[in-house]
Write a protein that holds these residues in place. Structure first.
Motif, PDB file in Angstrom:
ATOM      1  N   CYS A  93     -24.187 -33.860 -14.727  1.00  0.00           N
ATOM      2  CA  CYS A  93     -25.322 -33.633 -13.804  1.00  0.00           C
ATOM      3  C   CYS A  93     -25.954 -32.269 -14.058  1.00  0.00           C
ATOM      4  O   CYS A  93     -27.171 -32.143 -14.125  1.00  0.00           O
ATOM      5  N   ARG A  94     -25.121 -31.240 -14.192  1.00  0.00           N
ATOM      6  CA  ARG A  94     -25.633 -29.860 -14.384  1.00  0.00           C
ATOM      7  C   ARG A  94     -26.468 -29.769 -15.672  1.00  0.00           C
ATOM      8  O   ARG A  94     -27.481 -29.082 -15.705  1.00  0.00           O
ATOM      9  N   LEU A  95     -26.008 -30.440 -16.725  1.00  0.00           N
ATOM     10  CA  LEU A  95     -26.745 -30.378 -17.996  1.00  0.00           C
ATOM     11  C   LEU A  95     -28.127 -31.005 -17.846  1.00  0.00           C
ATOM     12  O   LEU A  95     -29.095 -30.563 -18.448  1.00  0.00           O
ATOM     13  N   VAL A  96     -28.213 -32.039 -17.010  1.00  0.00           N
ATOM     14  CA  VAL A  96     -29.505 -32.709 -16.780  1.00  0.00           C
ATOM     15  C   VAL A  96     -30.411 -31.851 -15.893  1.00  0.00           C
ATOM     16  O   VAL A  96     -31.610 -31.746 -16.137  1.00  0.00           O
ATOM     17  N   THR A  97     -29.819 -31.233 -14.879  1.00  0.00           N
ATOM     18  CA  THR A  97     -30.643 -30.485 -13.915  1.00  0.00           C
ATOM     19  C   THR A  97     -30.980 -29.073 -14.398  1.00  0.00           C
ATOM     20  O   THR A  97     -31.618 -28.305 -13.684  1.00  0.00           O
ATOM     21  N   GLY A  98     -30.518 -28.722 -15.619  1.00  0.00           N
ATOM     22  CA  GLY A  98     -30.865 -27.416 -16.185  1.00  0.00           C
ATOM     23  C   GLY A  98     -29.982 -26.285 -15.700  1.00  0.00           C
ATOM     24  O   GLY A  98     -30.447 -25.156 -15.533  1.00  0.00           O
ATOM     25  N   HIS A  99     -28.698 -26.582 -15.466  1.00  0.00           N
ATOM     26  CA  HIS A  99     -27.734 -25.533 -15.064  1.00  0.00           C
ATOM     27  C   HIS A  99     -26.614 -25.486 -16.100  1.00  0.00           C
ATOM     28  O   HIS A  99     -25.458 -25.791 -15.817  1.00  0.00           O
ATOM     29  N   LYS A 100     -26.984 -25.095 -17.314  1.00  0.00           N
ATOM     30  CA  LYS A 100     -26.036 -25.135 -18.443  1.00  0.00           C
ATOM     31  C   LYS A 100     -24.908 -24.118 -18.282  1.00  0.00           C
ATOM     32  O   LYS A 100     -23.772 -24.393 -18.641  1.00  0.00           O
ATOM     33  N   ALA A 101     -25.240 -22.933 -17.769  1.00  0.00           N
ATOM     34  CA  ALA A 101     -24.221 -21.879 -17.637  1.00  0.00           C
ATOM     35  C   ALA A 101     -23.110 -22.344 -16.684  1.00  0.00           C
ATOM     36  O   ALA A 101     -21.915 -22.181 -16.968  1.00  0.00           O
ATOM     37  N   THR A 102     -23.516 -22.953 -15.561  1.00  0.00           N
ATOM     38  CA  THR A 102     -22.525 -23.470 -14.598  1.00  0.00           C
ATOM     39  C   THR A 102     -21.715 -24.590 -15.242  1.00  0.00           C
ATOM     40  O   THR A 102     -20.490 -24.654 -15.094  1.00  0.00           O
ATOM     41  N   ALA A 103     -22.412 -25.477 -15.991  1.00  0.00           N
ATOM     42  CA  ALA A 103     -21.719 -26.595 -16.669  1.00  0.00           C
ATOM     43  C   ALA A 103     -20.663 -26.052 -17.616  1.00  0.00           C
ATOM     44  O   ALA A 103     -19.534 -26.569 -17.670  1.00  0.00           O
ATOM     45  N   LEU A 104     -20.998 -25.001 -18.342  1.00  0.00           N
ATOM     46  CA  LEU A 104     -20.062 -24.428 -19.321  1.00  0.00           C
ATOM     47  C   LEU A 104     -18.826 -23.856 -18.624  1.00  0.00           C
ATOM     48  O   LEU A 104     -17.694 -24.037 -19.084  1.00  0.00           O
ATOM     49  N   GLN A 105     -19.047 -23.190 -17.497  1.00  0.00           N
ATOM     50  CA  GLN A 105     -17.902 -22.640 -16.752  1.00  0.00           C
ATOM     51  C   GLN A 105     -17.014 -23.766 -16.220  1.00  0.00           C
ATOM     52  O   GLN A 105     -15.782 -23.645 -16.177  1.00  0.00           O
ATOM     53  N   GLU A 106     -17.636 -24.879 -15.831  1.00  0.00           N
ATOM     54  CA  GLU A 106     -16.843 -26.024 -15.340  1.00  0.00           C
ATOM     55  C   GLU A 106     -16.109 -26.723 -16.489  1.00  0.00           C
ATOM     56  O   GLU A 106     -15.000 -27.217 -16.300  1.00  0.00           O
ATOM     57  N   ILE A 107     -16.714 -26.739 -17.693  1.00  0.00           N
ATOM     58  CA  ILE A 107     -15.992 -27.264 -18.868  1.00  0.00           C
ATOM     59  C   ILE A 107     -14.739 -26.415 -19.104  1.00  0.00           C
ATOM     60  O   ILE A 107     -13.651 -26.930 -19.374  1.00  0.00           O
ATOM     61  N   SER A 108     -14.895 -25.106 -18.966  1.00  0.00           N
ATOM     62  CA  SER A 108     -13.753 -24.192 -19.132  1.00  0.00           C
ATOM     63  C   SER A 108     -12.676 -24.469 -18.070  1.00  0.00           C
ATOM     64  O   SER A 108     -11.471 -24.416 -18.345  1.00  0.00           O
ATOM     65  N   GLN A 109     -13.122 -24.799 -16.859  1.00  0.00           N
ATOM     66  CA  GLN A 109     -12.185 -25.140 -15.768  1.00  0.00           C
ATOM     67  C   GLN A 109     -11.384 -26.400 -16.126  1.00  0.00           C
ATOM     68  O   GLN A 109     -10.174 -26.470 -15.885  1.00  0.00           O
ATOM     69  N   VAL A 110     -12.060 -27.412 -16.718  1.00  0.00           N
ATOM     70  CA  VAL A 110     -11.366 -28.630 -17.152  1.00  0.00           C
ATOM     71  C   VAL A 110     -10.339 -28.274 -18.223  1.00  0.00           C
ATOM     72  O   VAL A 110      -9.205 -28.779 -18.215  1.00  0.00           O
ATOM     73  N   CYS A 111     -10.706 -27.372 -19.137  1.00  0.00           N
ATOM     74  CA  CYS A 111      -9.761 -26.916 -20.174  1.00  0.00           C
ATOM     75  C   CYS A 111      -8.500 -26.327 -19.537  1.00  0.00           C
ATOM     76  O   CYS A 111      -7.382 -26.611 -19.958  1.00  0.00           O
ATOM     77  N   GLN A 112      -8.710 -25.492 -18.509  1.00  0.00           N
ATOM     78  CA  GLN A 112      -7.556 -24.845 -17.842  1.00  0.00           C
ATOM     79  C   GLN A 112      -6.658 -25.884 -17.169  1.00  0.00           C
ATOM     80  O   GLN A 112      -5.427 -25.801 -17.248  1.00  0.00           O
ATOM     81  N   LEU A 113      -7.278 -26.879 -16.511  1.00  0.00           N
ATOM     82  CA  LEU A 113      -6.477 -27.936 -15.874  1.00  0.00           C
ATOM     83  C   LEU A 113      -5.686 -28.711 -16.926  1.00  0.00           C
ATOM     84  O   LEU A 113      -4.528 -29.069 -16.707  1.00  0.00           O
ATOM     85  N   CYS A 114      -6.308 -28.960 -18.082  1.00  0.00           N
ATOM     86  CA  CYS A 114      -5.638 -29.712 -19.152  1.00  0.00           C
ATOM     87  C   CYS A 114      -4.518 -28.905 -19.803  1.00  0.00           C
ATOM     88  O   CYS A 114      -3.554 -29.476 -20.301  1.00  0.00           O
ATOM     89  N   GLN A 115      -4.666 -27.562 -19.790  1.00  0.00           N
ATOM     90  CA  GLN A 115      -3.590 -26.718 -20.345  1.00  0.00           C
ATOM     91  C   GLN A 115      -2.301 -26.862 -19.527  1.00  0.00           C
ATOM     92  O   GLN A 115      -1.200 -26.731 -20.054  1.00  0.00           O
TER      93      GLN A 115
ATOM     94  N   HIS B 138     -18.936 -19.826 -24.198  1.00  0.00           N
ATOM     95  CA  HIS B 138     -19.808 -20.469 -25.199  1.00  0.00           C
ATOM     96  C   HIS B 138     -19.054 -20.684 -26.519  1.00  0.00           C
ATOM     97  O   HIS B 138     -19.362 -21.597 -27.282  1.00  0.00           O
ATOM     98  N   ASN B 139     -18.034 -19.858 -26.765  1.00  0.00           N
ATOM     99  CA  ASN B 139     -17.243 -20.002 -28.001  1.00  0.00           C
ATOM    100  C   ASN B 139     -16.457 -21.307 -28.059  1.00  0.00           C
ATOM    101  O   ASN B 139     -15.957 -21.678 -29.127  1.00  0.00           O
TER     102      ASN B 139
END
Length: 599
Positions: free
Chosen positions: A333-355, A571-572
């Motif tokens: 949803c964030r990527l569609v609504t133009g909130h890429k920075a928030t989307a990226l931080q949430e992707i990082s959050q998913v990474c942490q949960l998966c760790q 972003h890395n």
């Protein structure tokens, strides 16, 4: 103490048991003292029953409260061995078997757990509660191993056993669980009659109101996810409404402490609070697919707040799964609504949960790389997008996800403009006109759109119109708002190129209205640019100026968000394509992609 023991053989035992329980329930628990008290029982050479029960208690305390799994295993193995030699000792016998097999699985000794559970199932047929519980446990073990055929067979056996012992409630639980696995396996021919039967059992069963409503929630969740899997966003609405009403009914009911008269009925599908989060989750899935992104955001916030509260008291792994799936949807949803920075931080959050959970990571790795691929497209890092999608394809065996990834990878190749052979190879595999790999209405409509996009870039406008009209027909039939908006604006662009300004305007104006309602920032940007050029060409200078101002505003918002996202250390993540998610993400200096190319 020994003399007292001779006079009253049970007094020493009750005293030690009392002390052990006192230490276990202290705040904080004094587990070492509890274990000492239980171990002291063996000093008295207790009878077999006491010995077996104490081994079970020790095994349970060590398993649940310490990391000493080897000692826990020794005690549980002794409890299981001794209790089999004692008649009428079902609770200890089968609890030991259940707990021991759980511990074996934790130690990756699945081949020890299976025969143990099979033996326990074989000898528990006179004890309905344990027989059903052990069948569920073995079915779950097979499911975790992705052996869904064996799991379905066991659930079928359980359903028949529950029918014989007169438990229609537990029969429905077994059948619904089997239906869930058949849906996972895409065995739709078998699912339909099974769900029909389940619906009849749920409606006719008269019992505890909470149990009845929870069966109904299970049944409706399966129906809703089945529709959503098929991309039928409009057709699902009556079911989804029923499900939402059902969860409201459950939240008003009080948990009655009256135990069912039939011991085979002593099961719950999910706690009430978990069901509530699950209903939020399927609502978010629906809103995301339909393109009601603000509604998706509202329900995600509610669900995540509820999850945070629950996770303070409950470490059930299903809560982390719910959290990851919610985040996956809200990121899109964030990527569609133009909130890429928030989307990226949430992707990082998913990474942490998966760790924190290898199983969670193995179940969601492909989705995680897919989300990173979508993020890469949004910031115009096309090489990274290709690498992420290729990694995701390698990691998934799920047909719908595979088709979704291929569709997005095709869009990357179209934008790059020089990957003709790879693009045609992909398009052959997702041909919407013949042998489309999945039954999803939504994905097939998207495949027509991709064909239309390619024909547009190749200047084959009549062919593009045919594909896009097919997309429009399908997306209108099921209220797929985002696909409708994208198709309208692309058709508008084609008519503009062909010099048919009136027809172009008829497409672009509703595209803009729909994109504002979603809201879809990229389509708004595209539509406003077209409206500016259209009005200019038609001599409407006021409207052209207004459209130009809108385009300027959208451009500014997107550029600011682009800079913010590319400046984040997260972003890395776009370079990560191997192994588990990186633990530490290094900061970097500013954006690495061309801002002009984004627009």
């Amino acid at each position: 103490m020994m003399a007292a023991g001779a006079e009253a053989p049970d007094s020493w035992y009750l005293a030690l048991l009392g002390f052990a329980e006192h230490f276990r329930t202290s705040s904080p628990p004094k587990i070492r003292l509890c274990v000492h008290c239980l171990q002291a029982v063996f000093q008295f050479k207790p009878p077999q029953r006491v010995e077996a029960r104490t081994h079970l208690q020790l095994g349970s305390v060590l398993y649940h409260h310490t990391k000493n799994s080897e000692l826990a295993r020794t005690h549980l193995e002794k409890a299981w061995f001794i209790s089999q030699q004692i008649a009428q000792f079902e609770d200890v016998k089968f609890e030991a078997a259940s707990l021991l097999s759980e511990l074996y699985c934790q130690q990756n000794l699945v081949d020890s757990a299976k025969p143990l559970l099979r033996k326990a199932i074989q000898i528990s047929q006179q004890t309905p509660y344990w027989h059903c519980r052990l069948l569920f446990q073995l079915a779950q073990l097979h499911t975790l191993e992705k052996d869904l055929v064996s799991a379905c067979d066991l659930l079928g056996v359980g359903a028949e056993y529950a029918r014989v012992v007169g438990s229609e409630y537990t029969r429905a639980l077994f059948l619904l669980s089997k239906g869930m696995l058949l849906l996972m396996e895409r065995k739709l021919q078998e699912v339909h009659p099974l769900l029909t039967l389940c619906g009849q059992i749920v409606e006719t069963w008269q019992g505890n109101p909470i149990q009845k409503e929870s069966l109904r929630v299970f049944f409706l969740v399966l129906q809703v996810t089945h529709y959503l899997d098929a991309g039928q966003v409009k057709s699902v609405k009556p079911c989804l409404k029923q499900l939402q009403q059902c969860i409201q009914t459950i939240s008003t009911l009080h948990d009655d402490e009256i135990l069912p008269s039939n011991s085979a009925d002593l099961f719950h599908w999910l706690p009430k609070e978990h069901m509530c989060v699950l209903v939020y989750l399927v609502t978010v899935m629906h809103s995301m697919q339909a393109g009601y992104l603000e509604k998706a955001q509202k329900y995600t916030d509610k669900a995540l707040m509820q999850l945070e509260k629950l996770k303070m008291l409950d470490c059930s792994p299903i809560l982390s799964s719910f959290q990851v799936i919610l985040l996956e949807h809200i990121i899109m949803c964030r990527l569609v609504t133009g909130h890429k920075a928030t989307a990226l931080q949430e992707i990082s959050q998913v990474c942490q949960l998966c760790q924190q959970s290898p199983r969670l990571f193995s179940n969601h790795a492909a989705q995680l790389h897919t989300l990173l691929g979508l993020y890469c497209i949004s910031v115009n890092c096309m090489d990274n997008a290709e690498a992420q999608f290729t990694t995701a394809l390698r990691l998934t065996s799920h047909q719908e996800l595979w088709t979704f990834i291929v569709t997005n990878l095709a869009s990357v190749y179209i934008r790059e403009g020089n990957r003709h052979q790879e693009l045609y190879n992909l398009l052959e595999r997702i041909n919407p006109d013949q042998n489309f790999p999945v039954s999803s209405h939504c994905l097939r409509a998207a495949a027509f759109y991709i064909r239309g996009l390619l024909s547009f870039f190749q200047g084959r406008y009549n062919e593009a119109k045919r594909f896009l009209r097919e997309t429009l027909k399908m997306s209108n039939a099921e209220d797929l708002n985002r696909l409708t908006a994208c198709s309208l604006v692309l058709l508008g662009h084609i008519f503009y190129v062909l010099g048919n300004h009136r027809e172009s305007n008829n497409m672009v104006v509703p595209a803009m209205q729909l994109a504002s309602k979603i809201p879809d920032m990229s389509v708004q940007l595209w539509s406003s640019a077209l409206l500016k050029d259209l009005n200019k060409a038609c001599g409407n200078s006021m409207d052209a100026h207004e459209a130009a101002q809108m385009h300027q505003n959208f451009s500014q918002q997107l550029l600011q968000d682009h800079i913010a996202a590319c400046s984040l250390p997260e972003h890395n993540l776009i370079s990560w394509t191997e192994g588990p998610p990186p633990v530490q993400i290094q900061a970097q200096n500013g954006p690495t992609t061309s801002l002009a190319s984004l627009l």
